[in-house]
Design a protein around this motif. Structure first.
Motif, PDB file in Angstrom:
ATOM      1  N   ARG A 115      -1.688  -5.419  23.931  1.00  0.00           N
ATOM      2  CA  ARG A 115      -1.641  -3.975  24.025  1.00  0.00           C
ATOM      3  C   ARG A 115      -2.008  -3.363  22.683  1.00  0.00           C
ATOM      4  N   TYR A 116      -2.865  -2.359  22.696  1.00  0.00           N
ATOM      5  CA  TYR A 116      -3.306  -1.686  21.480  1.00  0.00           C
ATOM      6  C   TYR A 116      -2.212  -0.754  20.987  1.00  0.00           C
ATOM      7  N   ASN A 117      -1.835  -0.884  19.728  1.00  0.00           N
ATOM      8  CA  ASN A 117      -0.828  -0.024  19.128  1.00  0.00           C
ATOM      9  C   ASN A 117      -1.537   1.148  18.469  1.00  0.00           C
ATOM     10  N   ALA A 118      -1.465   2.327  19.077  1.00  0.00           N
ATOM     11  CA  ALA A 118      -2.177   3.500  18.578  1.00  0.00           C
ATOM     12  C   ALA A 118      -1.578   4.045  17.289  1.00  0.00           C
ATOM     13  N   LYS A 119      -0.270   3.835  17.087  1.00  0.00           N
ATOM     14  CA  LYS A 119       0.377   4.347  15.890  1.00  0.00           C
ATOM     15  C   LYS A 119       0.627   3.201  14.915  1.00  0.00           C
ATOM     16  N   PRO A 120      -0.102   3.164  13.788  1.00  0.00           N
ATOM     17  CA  PRO A 120       0.154   2.115  12.803  1.00  0.00           C
ATOM     18  C   PRO A 120       1.505   2.303  12.137  1.00  0.00           C
ATOM     19  N   THR A 121       2.119   1.226  11.745  1.00  0.00           N
ATOM     20  CA  THR A 121       3.412   1.284  11.082  1.00  0.00           C
ATOM     21  C   THR A 121       3.235   1.768   9.648  1.00  0.00           C
ATOM     22  N   PRO A 122       3.997   2.798   9.228  1.00  0.00           N
ATOM     23  CA  PRO A 122       3.895   3.265   7.841  1.00  0.00           C
ATOM     24  C   PRO A 122       4.316   2.176   6.859  1.00  0.00           C
ATOM     25  N   THR A 123       3.660   2.131   5.714  1.00  0.00           N
ATOM     26  CA  THR A 123       3.936   1.128   4.700  1.00  0.00           C
ATOM     27  C   THR A 123       4.921   1.684   3.673  1.00  0.00           C
ATOM     28  N   SER A 124       5.981   0.944   3.399  1.00  0.00           N
ATOM     29  CA  SER A 124       6.995   1.377   2.433  1.00  0.00           C
ATOM     30  C   SER A 124       6.446   1.347   1.015  1.00  0.00           C
ATOM     31  N   SER A 125       7.079   2.112   0.142  1.00  0.00           N
ATOM     32  CA  SER A 125       6.681   2.136  -1.260  1.00  0.00           C
ATOM     33  C   SER A 125       7.930   2.190  -2.123  1.00  0.00           C
ATOM     34  N   THR A 126       7.730   2.137  -3.427  1.00  0.00           N
ATOM     35  CA  THR A 126       8.848   2.245  -4.360  1.00  0.00           C
ATOM     36  C   THR A 126       9.058   3.687  -4.796  1.00  0.00           C
ATOM     37  N   LYS A 127       8.191   4.587  -4.348  1.00  0.00           N
ATOM     38  CA  LYS A 127       8.301   5.995  -4.720  1.00  0.00           C
ATOM     39  C   LYS A 127       9.418   6.660  -3.924  1.00  0.00           C
ATOM     40  N   THR A 128      10.057   7.642  -4.527  1.00  0.00           N
ATOM     41  CA  THR A 128      11.089   8.403  -3.839  1.00  0.00           C
ATOM     42  C   THR A 128      10.682   9.867  -3.771  1.00  0.00           C
ATOM     43  N   CYS A 129      11.169  10.540  -2.753  1.00  0.00           N
ATOM     44  CA  CYS A 129      10.857  11.946  -2.534  1.00  0.00           C
ATOM     45  C   CYS A 129      11.570  12.797  -3.570  1.00  0.00           C
ATOM     46  N   SER A 130      10.847  13.727  -4.175  1.00  0.00           N
ATOM     47  CA  SER A 130      11.444  14.590  -5.196  1.00  0.00           C
ATOM     48  C   SER A 130      12.310  15.684  -4.579  1.00  0.00           C
ATOM     49  N   ARG A 131      12.184  15.914  -3.287  1.00  0.00           N
ATOM     50  CA  ARG A 131      12.958  16.964  -2.631  1.00  0.00           C
ATOM     51  C   ARG A 131      14.272  16.451  -2.051  1.00  0.00           C
ATOM     52  N   CYS A 132      14.236  15.293  -1.365  1.00  0.00           N
ATOM     53  CA  CYS A 132      15.455  14.816  -0.695  1.00  0.00           C
ATOM     54  C   CYS A 132      15.931  13.457  -1.198  1.00  0.00           C
ATOM     55  N   GLY A 133      15.105  12.727  -1.954  1.00  0.00           N
ATOM     56  CA  GLY A 133      15.506  11.440  -2.516  1.00  0.00           C
ATOM     57  C   GLY A 133      15.269  10.245  -1.617  1.00  0.00           C
ATOM     58  N   LYS A 134      14.735  10.462  -0.412  1.00  0.00           N
ATOM     59  CA  LYS A 134      14.454   9.332   0.483  1.00  0.00           C
ATOM     60  C   LYS A 134      13.163   8.642   0.062  1.00  0.00           C
ATOM     61  N   GLU A 135      12.899   7.482   0.650  1.00  0.00           N
ATOM     62  CA  GLU A 135      11.714   6.689   0.336  1.00  0.00           C
ATOM     63  C   GLU A 135      10.445   7.357   0.872  1.00  0.00           C
ATOM     64  N   MET A 136       9.362   7.270   0.088  1.00  0.00           N
ATOM     65  CA  MET A 136       8.055   7.757   0.532  1.00  0.00           C
ATOM     66  C   MET A 136       7.322   6.602   1.204  1.00  0.00           C
ATOM     67  N   VAL A 137       6.572   6.892   2.266  1.00  0.00           N
ATOM     68  CA  VAL A 137       5.832   5.861   2.990  1.00  0.00           C
ATOM     69  C   VAL A 137       4.350   6.210   3.000  1.00  0.00           C
TER      70      VAL A 137
END
Length: 58
Positions: free
Chosen positions: A4-26
């Motif tokens: 089955r073709y997966n139309a939505k690719p999985t986001p890739t994690s990073s070491t960066k954090t969001c400057s607004r909420c502190g969660k991980e950027m993908v």
């Protein structure tokens, strides 16, 4: 038989954090232009994004 073709690719994690909420950027890709950008993993509550090429806040 067929995979089955997966139309939505999985986001890739990073070491960066969001400057607004502190969660991980993908790492994500624009659907129309396929350009890469970092988006907050807290989306849709936090809509912070960073342009991957220039590393400037958008």
């Amino acid at each position: 038989m067929y995979e089955r073709y997966n139309a939505k690719p999985t986001p890739t994690s990073s070491t960066k954090t969001c400057s607004r909420c502190g969660k991980e950027m993908v790492l994500r890709h624009n659907r129309q232009t396929a350009e890469a950008f970092y988006g907050c993993s807290g989306y849709p509550k936090c809509r912070n994004v960073v342009n991957d090429m220039s590393n400037e806040w958008v």
